[in-house]
Design a protein around this motif. Structure first.
Motif, short mmCIF file in Angstrom:
data_model
loop_
_atom_site.label_atom_id
_atom_site.label_comp_id
_atom_site.label_asym_id
_atom_site.label_seq_id
_atom_site.Cartn_x
_atom_site.Cartn_y
_atom_site.Cartn_z
N UNK A 168 0.83 -1.20 0.00
CA UNK A 168 0.00 0.00 0.00
C UNK A 168 0.86 1.25 0.00
N UNK A 169 0.50 2.20 -0.85
CA UNK A 169 1.20 3.47 -0.88
C UNK A 169 2.52 3.44 -1.61
N UNK A 170 2.89 2.26 -2.17
CA UNK A 170 4.20 2.15 -2.82
C UNK A 170 4.08 2.48 -4.30
N UNK A 171 3.54 3.65 -4.61
CA UNK A 171 3.29 4.04 -5.99
C UNK A 171 4.55 4.46 -6.73
N UNK A 172 5.67 4.55 -6.01
CA UNK A 172 6.91 4.97 -6.65
C UNK A 172 7.67 3.81 -7.28
N UNK A 173 7.18 2.58 -7.10
CA UNK A 173 7.85 1.42 -7.67
C UNK A 173 7.86 1.54 -9.19
N UNK A 174 9.03 1.35 -9.79
CA UNK A 174 9.15 1.48 -11.24
C UNK A 174 9.95 0.32 -11.82
N UNK A 175 9.73 0.07 -13.09
CA UNK A 175 10.48 -0.95 -13.81
C UNK A 175 11.73 -0.30 -14.40
N UNK A 176 12.90 -0.89 -14.12
CA UNK A 176 14.16 -0.34 -14.62
C UNK A 176 14.47 -0.91 -16.00
N UNK A 177 14.57 -0.03 -17.00
CA UNK A 177 14.89 -0.43 -18.36
C UNK A 177 16.31 -0.01 -18.67
N UNK A 178 17.20 -0.98 -18.85
CA UNK A 178 18.59 -0.67 -19.13
C UNK A 178 18.75 -0.24 -20.58
N UNK A 179 19.36 0.95 -20.79
CA UNK A 179 19.56 1.50 -22.11
C UNK A 179 21.03 1.90 -22.26
N UNK A 180 21.44 2.17 -23.52
CA UNK A 180 22.84 2.52 -23.76
C UNK A 180 23.24 3.77 -22.99
N UNK A 181 22.32 4.72 -22.88
CA UNK A 181 22.66 5.98 -22.23
C UNK A 181 22.39 5.96 -20.72
N UNK A 182 21.96 4.82 -20.20
CA UNK A 182 21.69 4.74 -18.78
C UNK A 182 20.49 3.87 -18.48
N UNK A 183 19.78 4.19 -17.42
CA UNK A 183 18.61 3.42 -17.00
C UNK A 183 17.39 4.32 -17.03
N UNK A 184 16.35 3.87 -17.69
CA UNK A 184 15.08 4.60 -17.70
C UNK A 184 14.12 3.89 -16.76
N UNK A 185 13.47 4.65 -15.90
CA UNK A 185 12.52 4.09 -14.95
C UNK A 185 11.10 4.36 -15.45
N UNK A 186 10.32 3.30 -15.56
CA UNK A 186 8.96 3.41 -16.09
C UNK A 186 7.98 2.90 -15.05
N UNK A 187 6.96 3.66 -14.79
CA UNK A 187 5.90 3.22 -13.87
C UNK A 187 5.06 2.14 -14.55
#
Length: 247
Positions: free
Chosen positions: A134-153
């Motif tokens: 509950x309340x953990x709405x900040x959890x994101x999926x980490x997508x590894x990319x050449x320029x770094x990591x993109x976090x997607x909800x």
């Protein structure tokens, strides 16, 4: 430990087709063929299989008769009826069939069966579905990319697809190649309302706009993204999908 399987069908082409599909699965160790009901009972005694794929219509004993006998011999054998006829489904489950497959079957059919079989070994079939804290709405999926990591909800993901060796995460206006497998993403995202509707697709239930009928009893999903993407639904998943979608 891999699966030990017996296939019982009086038609050799049907047996060979199923053998071929089973041999593509990494966790299948042994596949034994039986050409009649009596032969199926004999093979069950000899092999003590984990799973019996059983044709319903055979000349000596029909599938229901074989299932009753096998149940007395070894109640641990999981019986999967494989038949061209759907009118036997109710009778099949009266003899505690594990699954019911309609011919002609394919990889999607087996994928559905083995997903459930594997749960019986891991115990996940008896657990309640995972729920995000509950309340953990900040959890994101980490997508590894050449320029770094993109976090997607998870709520921003429309669907995930597999094309050949590549898996892509689709948000509303862009797709990202990822190093995850589809199975890994399914496990990570199931608590956030994602559903495996096809061997190559994982969809966000909240992003489904329509379930549309297609040909030969198949369905397509129309997704709520800018492209109005169309996603196929394997027939084995239609019932479970509707149960999750509908009030």
């Amino acid at each position: 430990m891999g699966w030990n399987i017996v296939i019982a069908d009086d038609e050799a082409p049907a047996r060979e087709e199923l053998v071929y599909l089973l041999e593509q699965l990494a966790d299948v160790d042994r596949v034994t063929q039986a050409n009649s009901g009596m032969d199926a009972i004999k093979k069950v005694k000899e092999q003590a299989p984990d799973v019996l794929f059983l044709d319903m219509d055979m000349p000596d004993l029909n599938g229901l008769q074989v299932a009753e006998i096998v149940g007395e011999l070894n109640s641990q054998v999981k019986i999967v009826f494989s038949t061209a006829y759907d009118q036997y489904a109710v009778d099949a489950f009266k003899v505690r069939a594990f699954h019911y497959m309609l011919k002609p079957f394919d990889e999607d059919d087996l994928d559905s069966v083995f997903r459930e079989l594997r749960k019986t070994r891991t115990g996940t079939g008896t657990k309640a579905p995972a729920i995000p804290p509950a309340g953990n709405s900040c959890v994101k999926l980490a997508l590894e990319m050449e320029e770094g990591i993109k976090y997607v909800s998870p709520k921003d993901i429309i669907y995930i697809s597999k094309e050949g060796k590549y898996v892509q995460v689709h948000i509303r206006d862009k797709a990202y190649h990822v190093t995850y497998t589809l199975v890994e993403l399914e496990q990570k995202l199931e608590p956030f309302g994602f559903f495996r509707c096809h061997k190559s697709y994982l969809v966000n239930l909240a992003a489904i706009a329509e379930l549309k009928t297609w040909v030969n009893g198949a369905y397509n999903l129309l997704m709520d993204d800018e492209a109005r993407s169309t996603i196929p639904v394997s027939r084995n998943y239609v019932k479970a999908l509707r149960l999750k979608l509908e009030i």
